[in-house]
Design an enzyme around this catalytic site. Structure first.
Site, PDB file in Angstrom:
ATOM      1  NE  ARG A  46      -2.825   0.450   3.423  1.00 33.10           N
ATOM      2  CZ  ARG A  46      -2.098   0.733   4.523  1.00 33.10           C
ATOM      3  NH1 ARG A  46      -1.434   1.865   4.620  1.00 33.10           N
ATOM      4  NH2 ARG A  46      -2.058  -0.128   5.525  1.00 33.10           N
ATOM      5  CE1 TYR A  98     -16.872  10.100 -16.098  1.00 31.38           C
ATOM      6  CE2 TYR A  98     -16.564  10.234 -13.730  1.00 31.38           C
ATOM      7  CZ  TYR A  98     -16.857   9.496 -14.860  1.00 31.38           C
ATOM      8  OH  TYR A  98     -17.136   8.167 -14.740  1.00 31.38           O
ATOM      9  CG  ASP A 170     -10.255  15.135 -15.502  1.00 32.86           C
ATOM     10  OD1 ASP A 170      -9.528  14.568 -16.348  1.00 32.86           O
ATOM     11  OD2 ASP A 170     -11.199  14.561 -14.936  1.00 32.86           O
ATOM     12  CE  LYS A 195     -12.897   6.805 -18.455  1.00 31.52           C
ATOM     13  NZ  LYS A 195     -13.271   8.069 -17.850  1.00 31.52           N
TER      14      LYS A 195
END
Ligand code: PLP
Length: 379
Positions: A46, A98, A170, A195
């Site tokens: 992690r 978004y 973004d 994406k």
């Protein structure tokens, strides 16, 4: 070095122990320590994982940042960035961000005492007007989904920088191949790596790239403390995707230029939203801050019935949400990606029932044109 060279090599040096040309998938949760307090820089996955670290180094270089951090999804990256703020802080956000962004902000982060104002950031003056004494962040998406509206990053940075307000951008739609917001004065870039960076529609992930060293240290702390990290396999898929980002983006754009010109000249299409069309009102601004127009576009068919006809009759284009993969995806924003908005809100933004969105893939463009042509003929 050029972009394609960096994309292939930065962070992706051959494995020092074996010589493997490709960064291995370090599918491990923990790392043995030589003796108490002595290790090789990794203690627990992690906190740090070599495959993830390779991707983080790579994305930091491509976005011209100080460092990058990879998360389990784009929304996980955005959520982590928002926790740089504290209760009582005010955020100005693009009204066309978004859909998951206003959902996170309004349904979750508001209850923790953050305040949000949504404005049309394509007019920088709107950002200035929305400023409050407690404004600590401006959150911008450019180009927007699905209407491809463009915010002047330099103009917004001229408002945020002198006031010490963080500008977050973004950059999912254009990728660092076409746009590097940090070079225009943004402080943080966020991505849905799902994406274009992954590019093959086979993984969900996110990233944040930081310009400032203090933000980088704090976000690294948050990444480990909150724990929404990208797993090693997904990091490996994005590393693999990024190696071909330059050639993919060039082809996405070449295909999109052809298709937008075809659609703009089609008698059954009322309007095409693609900043790469020379008569598009945003063409000049686009030219100023990006090195290309990308592969996303939308077009107006005039009615829900017409949109349905197109969507139900394409054969090569796949009817699906998401974007940025090698395959062409087509969708109906009003009932799919933007169904969460009220009809009034969609009308206000210009997301009509006749609007169709295309994520142009890298198939042979003649095949895509033929597919769209036969579907449009049925209107
Ligand atoms: C998909 C997307 C997101 C969210 O990313 P996930 O990986 O789905 O969590 C954020 N911003 C934009 C522009 C997107 O397209």
């Amino acid at each position: 070095m050029g972009f394609a060279t960096d994309a292939i090599h930065k962070g992706q040096e051959p494995d020092p122990t074996t010589g493997a040309v490709v960064v291995p998938i370090f599918q491990t949760s923990t790392y043995v320590q030589e003796e108490l307090g002595k290790h090789k820089g990794y203690e627990y996955s992690r906190t740090g994982n070599p495959t993830r670290a390779a991707l983080e180094r790579n994305l930091a270089v491509l976005e011209r940042g100080h460092s990058a951090l990879a998360f389990a999804s784009g929304m996980a990256a955005i959520n982590a960035v928002m926790t740089l703020l504290k209760s009582g802080d005010h955020v100005i956000c693009s009204q066309e961000a978004y859909g998951g962004v206003p959902r996170l902000f309004n349904a979750i982060l508001k209850t923790f005492g953050l305040e949000f104002t949504y404005v049309d950031t394509t007019q920088a003056a709107n950002v200035e007007r929305a400023l409050k004494s407690n404004t600590k962040m401006v959150y911008v998406e450019t180009p927007t989904n699905p209407l491809m509206n463009i915010t002047d990053l330099g103009a917004v940075a001229a408002i945020t920088q002198p006031r010490g307000i963080r500008l977050v951008v973004d950059n999912t739609f254009l990728s660092p191949y076409f746009q590097t917001p940090l070079t225009f004065g943004a402080d943080i870039v966020v991505h849905s790596t799902t994406k274009y960076l992954n590019g093959h529609s086979d993984g969900v992930g996110g990233a944040a790239v930081l310009a400032r060293e203090d933000d980088a240290a704090r976000l690294k702390f948050i990444q480990n403390a909150a724990g929404a990290v990208m797993n090693p396999f997904d990091a490996w898929l994005v590393l693999r995707g990024v190696k071909t980002l330059a050639v993919r983006m060039r082809q996405h754009e070449a295909n999109a230029l052809r298709i937008s010109a075809y659609l703009a000249g089609h008698r059954k299409i009322c309007k095409v939203y693609y900043p790469g069309l020379p008569n598009d009102p945003q063409y000049d601004l686009s030219k100023k801050q990006t090195s290309g127009f990308g592969g996303m576009m939308a077009f107006e068919t005039g009615s829900l019935e017409n949109a349905r006809t197109v969507l139900n009759n394409v054969r090569l284009c796949s009817l699906a949400e998401s974007l940025g993969g090698v395959e062409t995806l087509i969708c109906h924003p009003a009932t799919m990606t933007h169904a969460y908005l009220s009809e009034d809100e969609r009308q206000r933004l210009g997301i009509t029932q006749g609007l169709v969105r295309l994520s142009v893939g890298i198939e042979d463009v003649e095949d895509l044109l033929a597919d769209l042509d036969q579907a449009l003929e049925r209107i």
